[in-house]
Design a protein around this motif. Structure first.
Motif, PDB file in Angstrom:
ATOM      1  N   PRO A 114       1.129  -1.432   0.311  1.00  0.00           N
ATOM      2  CA  PRO A 114      -0.014   0.236   0.081  1.00  0.00           C
ATOM      3  C   PRO A 114       0.661   1.596  -0.401  1.00  0.00           C
ATOM      4  CG  PRO A 114      -0.707  -1.071   2.320  1.00  0.00           C
ATOM      5  CD  PRO A 114       0.622  -1.995   1.515  1.00  0.00           C
ATOM      6  N   ARG A 115       0.140   2.515  -0.515  1.00  0.00           N
ATOM      7  CA  ARG A 115       1.150   3.578  -0.376  1.00  0.00           C
ATOM      8  C   ARG A 115       0.843   4.539   1.103  1.00  0.00           C
ATOM      9  NH1 ARG A 115       3.910   4.157  -3.565  1.00  0.00           N
ATOM     10  NH2 ARG A 115       3.855   6.571  -3.560  1.00  0.00           N
ATOM     11  N   PRO A 116       2.357   4.728   1.171  1.00  0.00           N
ATOM     12  CA  PRO A 116       1.813   5.488   2.456  1.00  0.00           C
ATOM     13  C   PRO A 116       1.437   6.899   2.426  1.00  0.00           C
ATOM     14  CG  PRO A 116       4.115   6.919   0.678  1.00  0.00           C
ATOM     15  CD  PRO A 116       3.354   5.026   0.022  1.00  0.00           C
ATOM     16  N   ASP A 117       0.829   7.789   3.740  1.00  0.00           N
ATOM     17  CA  ASP A 117       0.057   8.367   3.524  1.00  0.00           C
ATOM     18  C   ASP A 117       0.868   9.831   4.072  1.00  0.00           C
ATOM     19  OD1 ASP A 117      -2.771   6.690   2.779  1.00  0.00           O
ATOM     20  OD2 ASP A 117      -3.004   6.711   5.412  1.00  0.00           O
ATOM     21  N   LEU A 118       0.463  10.931   3.337  1.00  0.00           N
ATOM     22  CA  LEU A 118       0.818  12.745   4.495  1.00  0.00           C
ATOM     23  C   LEU A 118      -0.071  12.976   4.953  1.00  0.00           C
ATOM     24  CD1 LEU A 118       3.140  14.679   3.680  1.00  0.00           C
ATOM     25  CD2 LEU A 118       1.759  14.995   1.320  1.00  0.00           C
ATOM     26  N   PHE A 119       0.845  13.540   6.248  1.00  0.00           N
ATOM     27  CA  PHE A 119      -0.349  14.336   7.436  1.00  0.00           C
ATOM     28  C   PHE A 119       0.479  15.224   7.759  1.00  0.00           C
ATOM     29  CE2 PHE A 119      -0.498   9.097   7.999  1.00  0.00           C
ATOM     30  CZ  PHE A 119      -2.039   9.638   8.508  1.00  0.00           C
ATOM     31  N   VAL A 120      -0.707  16.757   7.050  1.00  0.00           N
ATOM     32  CA  VAL A 120       0.035  18.158   7.296  1.00  0.00           C
ATOM     33  C   VAL A 120      -1.019  18.695   8.470  1.00  0.00           C
ATOM     34  CG1 VAL A 120       0.000  20.472   6.544  1.00  0.00           C
ATOM     35  CG2 VAL A 120       0.624  17.849   5.054  1.00  0.00           C
ATOM     36  N   PHE A 121      -0.022  18.577   9.157  1.00  0.00           N
ATOM     37  CA  PHE A 121      -0.920  19.671  10.641  1.00  0.00           C
ATOM     38  C   PHE A 121      -0.508  20.815  10.064  1.00  0.00           C
ATOM     39  CE2 PHE A 121      -0.361  15.207  12.140  1.00  0.00           C
ATOM     40  CZ  PHE A 121      -0.924  15.376  13.272  1.00  0.00           C
ATOM     41  N   PHE A 122      -1.290  21.963  10.881  1.00  0.00           N
ATOM     42  CA  PHE A 122      -0.870  23.134  10.251  1.00  0.00           C
ATOM     43  C   PHE A 122      -2.117  23.920  10.865  1.00  0.00           C
ATOM     44  CE2 PHE A 122      -5.206  22.383   7.055  1.00  0.00           C
ATOM     45  CZ  PHE A 122      -5.330  23.403   7.204  1.00  0.00           C
ATOM     46  N   GLY A 123      -2.212  25.146  11.330  1.00  0.00           N
ATOM     47  CA  GLY A 123      -2.886  26.623  11.840  1.00  0.00           C
ATOM     48  C   GLY A 123      -1.660  27.214  12.205  1.00  0.00           C
ATOM     49  N   LEU A 124      -2.750  28.051  13.096  1.00  0.00           N
ATOM     50  CA  LEU A 124      -1.768  28.862  14.010  1.00  0.00           C
ATOM     51  C   LEU A 124      -0.623  28.488  14.991  1.00  0.00           C
ATOM     52  CD1 LEU A 124      -5.044  32.018  13.948  1.00  0.00           C
ATOM     53  CD2 LEU A 124      -3.401  31.610  11.812  1.00  0.00           C
ATOM     54  N   ILE A 125       0.211  29.402  14.876  1.00  0.00           N
ATOM     55  CA  ILE A 125       1.163  28.939  16.457  1.00  0.00           C
ATOM     56  C   ILE A 125       0.803  29.240  17.664  1.00  0.00           C
ATOM     57  CG2 ILE A 125       2.812  30.882  17.963  1.00  0.00           C
ATOM     58  CD1 ILE A 125       2.963  32.593  15.464  1.00  0.00           C
ATOM     59  N   LEU A 169       1.831  17.805  -4.442  1.00  0.00           N
ATOM     60  CA  LEU A 169       3.141  16.806  -4.342  1.00  0.00           C
ATOM     61  C   LEU A 169       2.250  15.510  -4.164  1.00  0.00           C
ATOM     62  CD1 LEU A 169       5.891  15.579  -3.524  1.00  0.00           C
ATOM     63  CD2 LEU A 169       5.124  16.196  -1.657  1.00  0.00           C
ATOM     64  N   ALA A 170       1.072  15.441  -3.280  1.00  0.00           N
ATOM     65  CA  ALA A 170       0.454  13.710  -2.803  1.00  0.00           C
ATOM     66  C   ALA A 170      -0.155  13.259  -3.829  1.00  0.00           C
ATOM     67  CB  ALA A 170      -0.990  14.419  -2.075  1.00  0.00           C
ATOM     68  N   GLN A 171      -0.838  14.142  -5.052  1.00  0.00           N
ATOM     69  CA  GLN A 171      -1.426  14.002  -6.459  1.00  0.00           C
ATOM     70  C   GLN A 171      -0.116  13.193  -7.408  1.00  0.00           C
ATOM     71  OE1 GLN A 171      -3.174  17.211  -7.630  1.00  0.00           O
ATOM     72  NE2 GLN A 171      -5.516  17.042  -7.198  1.00  0.00           N
ATOM     73  N   ARG A 172       0.362  13.767  -7.294  1.00  0.00           N
ATOM     74  CA  ARG A 172       1.672  13.614  -7.869  1.00  0.00           C
ATOM     75  C   ARG A 172       2.719  11.947  -7.773  1.00  0.00           C
ATOM     76  NH1 ARG A 172       7.417  14.977  -7.699  1.00  0.00           N
ATOM     77  NH2 ARG A 172       6.530  16.828  -6.728  1.00  0.00           N
ATOM     78  N   LEU A 173       2.710  11.399  -6.752  1.00  0.00           N
ATOM     79  CA  LEU A 173       3.455  10.779  -5.815  1.00  0.00           C
ATOM     80  C   LEU A 173       1.591   9.385  -5.648  1.00  0.00           C
ATOM     81  CD1 LEU A 173       5.427  11.848  -3.252  1.00  0.00           C
ATOM     82  CD2 LEU A 173       6.165  11.246  -6.078  1.00  0.00           C
ATOM     83  N   SER A 174       0.603   9.745  -6.413  1.00  0.00           N
ATOM     84  CA  SER A 174      -0.377   8.787  -5.689  1.00  0.00           C
ATOM     85  C   SER A 174      -0.562   8.454  -4.524  1.00  0.00           C
ATOM     86  CB  SER A 174      -0.821   7.714  -6.003  1.00  0.00           C
ATOM     87  OG  SER A 174      -0.318   8.013  -8.112  1.00  0.00           O
ATOM     88  N   VAL A 175      -0.563   9.072  -3.403  1.00  0.00           N
ATOM     89  CA  VAL A 175      -0.143   8.752  -1.883  1.00  0.00           C
ATOM     90  C   VAL A 175      -2.130  10.277  -1.139  1.00  0.00           C
ATOM     91  CG1 VAL A 175       1.537   8.996  -1.787  1.00  0.00           C
ATOM     92  CG2 VAL A 175       0.795  10.970  -0.487  1.00  0.00           C
ATOM     93  N   ARG A 176      -2.323   8.907  -0.269  1.00  0.00           N
ATOM     94  CA  ARG A 176      -3.325  10.329   0.735  1.00  0.00           C
ATOM     95  C   ARG A 176      -2.826  11.392   1.134  1.00  0.00           C
ATOM     96  NH1 ARG A 176      -6.600   5.067   2.559  1.00  0.00           N
ATOM     97  NH2 ARG A 176      -4.236   4.723   3.425  1.00  0.00           N
ATOM     98  N   LEU A 177      -3.646  12.043   1.439  1.00  0.00           N
ATOM     99  CA  LEU A 177      -3.212  13.810   2.063  1.00  0.00           C
ATOM    100  C   LEU A 177      -4.491  13.730   2.716  1.00  0.00           C
ATOM    101  CD1 LEU A 177      -1.810  16.121   2.520  1.00  0.00           C
ATOM    102  CD2 LEU A 177      -3.534  17.582   0.591  1.00  0.00           C
ATOM    103  N   TYR A 178      -3.944  13.920   4.000  1.00  0.00           N
ATOM    104  CA  TYR A 178      -4.584  14.374   5.506  1.00  0.00           C
ATOM    105  C   TYR A 178      -4.432  15.680   6.017  1.00  0.00           C
ATOM    106  CZ  TYR A 178      -6.466   9.997   4.685  1.00  0.00           C
ATOM    107  OH  TYR A 178      -6.676   8.462   4.632  1.00  0.00           O
ATOM    108  N   CYS A 179      -5.177  16.916   6.182  1.00  0.00           N
ATOM    109  CA  CYS A 179      -5.315  18.285   6.270  1.00  0.00           C
ATOM    110  C   CYS A 179      -5.713  18.118   7.589  1.00  0.00           C
ATOM    111  CB  CYS A 179      -4.848  19.055   5.730  1.00  0.00           C
ATOM    112  SG  CYS A 179      -4.180  19.172   3.765  1.00  0.00           S
ATOM    113  N   ILE A 180      -4.862  18.743   8.527  1.00  0.00           N
ATOM    114  CA  ILE A 180      -5.369  18.498   9.960  1.00  0.00           C
ATOM    115  C   ILE A 180      -4.941  19.607  10.951  1.00  0.00           C
ATOM    116  CG2 ILE A 180      -5.190  18.020  12.560  1.00  0.00           C
ATOM    117  CD1 ILE A 180      -3.711  15.427   9.880  1.00  0.00           C
ATOM    118  N   LEU A 181      -6.206  20.400  10.992  1.00  0.00           N
ATOM    119  CA  LEU A 181      -5.779  22.036  10.860  1.00  0.00           C
ATOM    120  C   LEU A 181      -6.051  21.934  12.757  1.00  0.00           C
ATOM    121  CD1 LEU A 181      -6.444  25.298  10.738  1.00  0.00           C
ATOM    122  CD2 LEU A 181      -8.188  24.652  10.467  1.00  0.00           C
ATOM    123  N   CYS A 182      -5.230  22.569  13.697  1.00  0.00           N
ATOM    124  CA  CYS A 182      -5.027  22.719  14.486  1.00  0.00           C
ATOM    125  C   CYS A 182      -5.432  23.751  15.575  1.00  0.00           C
ATOM    126  CB  CYS A 182      -3.870  21.956  15.501  1.00  0.00           C
ATOM    127  SG  CYS A 182      -3.229  20.859  14.920  1.00  0.00           S
TER     128      CYS A 182
END
Length: 188
Positions: free
Chosen positions: A2-13, A104-117
């Motif tokens: 299975p392809r790996p996943d990409l997780f992005v944790f983002f938000g304000l300081i 990047l996620a589309q090009r590498l065909s990986v799942r992207l999860y963006c977690i807004l903290c």
């Protein structure tokens, strides 16, 4: 395999991005990249070297931020190409920066999860005060920088409901991680 996943944790300081992202990465054996560490590495500084410039100065200019985000993407691409899941931890306050991650996620065909903290401002203020007293703290985030970020933050309207998770981070870390796990289970 299975392809790996990409997780992005983002938000304000001081919304707890780094605390949650690092704990999540460790719990799931994922590679973890923190923008503050990468930024200082690119500038030839130790992670704990405090830079007290205001927003838009020194290593916090838009040019240096672009260099930092490009380095995060390059590292993520390398690891994802090696079939290793990645956690990126950065404010990603601009749509254009998030778009680069999506491409990047589309090009590498990986799942992207963006977690807004997110968390209440009073808690953010408390965290910033505590961090200011910690000699091991990596982040240089302060209240005046938060106010500037808050002004500039572009809502993540471009992210699909499958990609975006909004995560309140003002509860104990174990609880936050459990809530994140429950939300991830509902994703395809």
């Amino acid at each position: 395999m299975p392809r790996p996943d990409l997780f992005v944790f983002f938000g304000l300081i001081a919304t707890g991005k780094s605390t949650v992202a690092q704990a999540f990465a460790e719990a799931h054996d994922l590679t973890y990249y923190n923008s503050d560490v990468v930024r200082k590495e690119l500038a030839g500084l130790s992670p704990q070297a405090h830079q007290l410039e205001t927003a838009d100065q020194g290593i916090y200019t838009s040019e240096f931020s672009a260099k930092t985000y490009a380095a995060l993407l390059a590292r993520a691409e390398h690891d994802l190409s090696q079939n290793r899941g990645v956690v990126l931890d950065a404010s990603y306050q601009r749509k254009t920066d998030r778009d680069q991650v999506r491409k990047l996620a589309q090009r590498l065909s990986v799942r992207l999860y963006c977690i807004l903290c997110v968390c209440p401002e009073e808690e953010m203020k408390r965290r910033m005060a505590k961090r200011a007293l910690d000699p091991q703290a990596v982040s240089d985030g302060r209240w005046e920088i938060y106010l500037k970020q808050k002004e500039r933050f572009e809502a993540p309207a471009e992210l699909s409901p499958d990609q975006l998770i909004t995560l309140p981070t003002n509860l104990p870390l174990d609880t936050v991680l459990q809530q994140l796990a429950a939300q991830l289970e509902t994703r395809p």
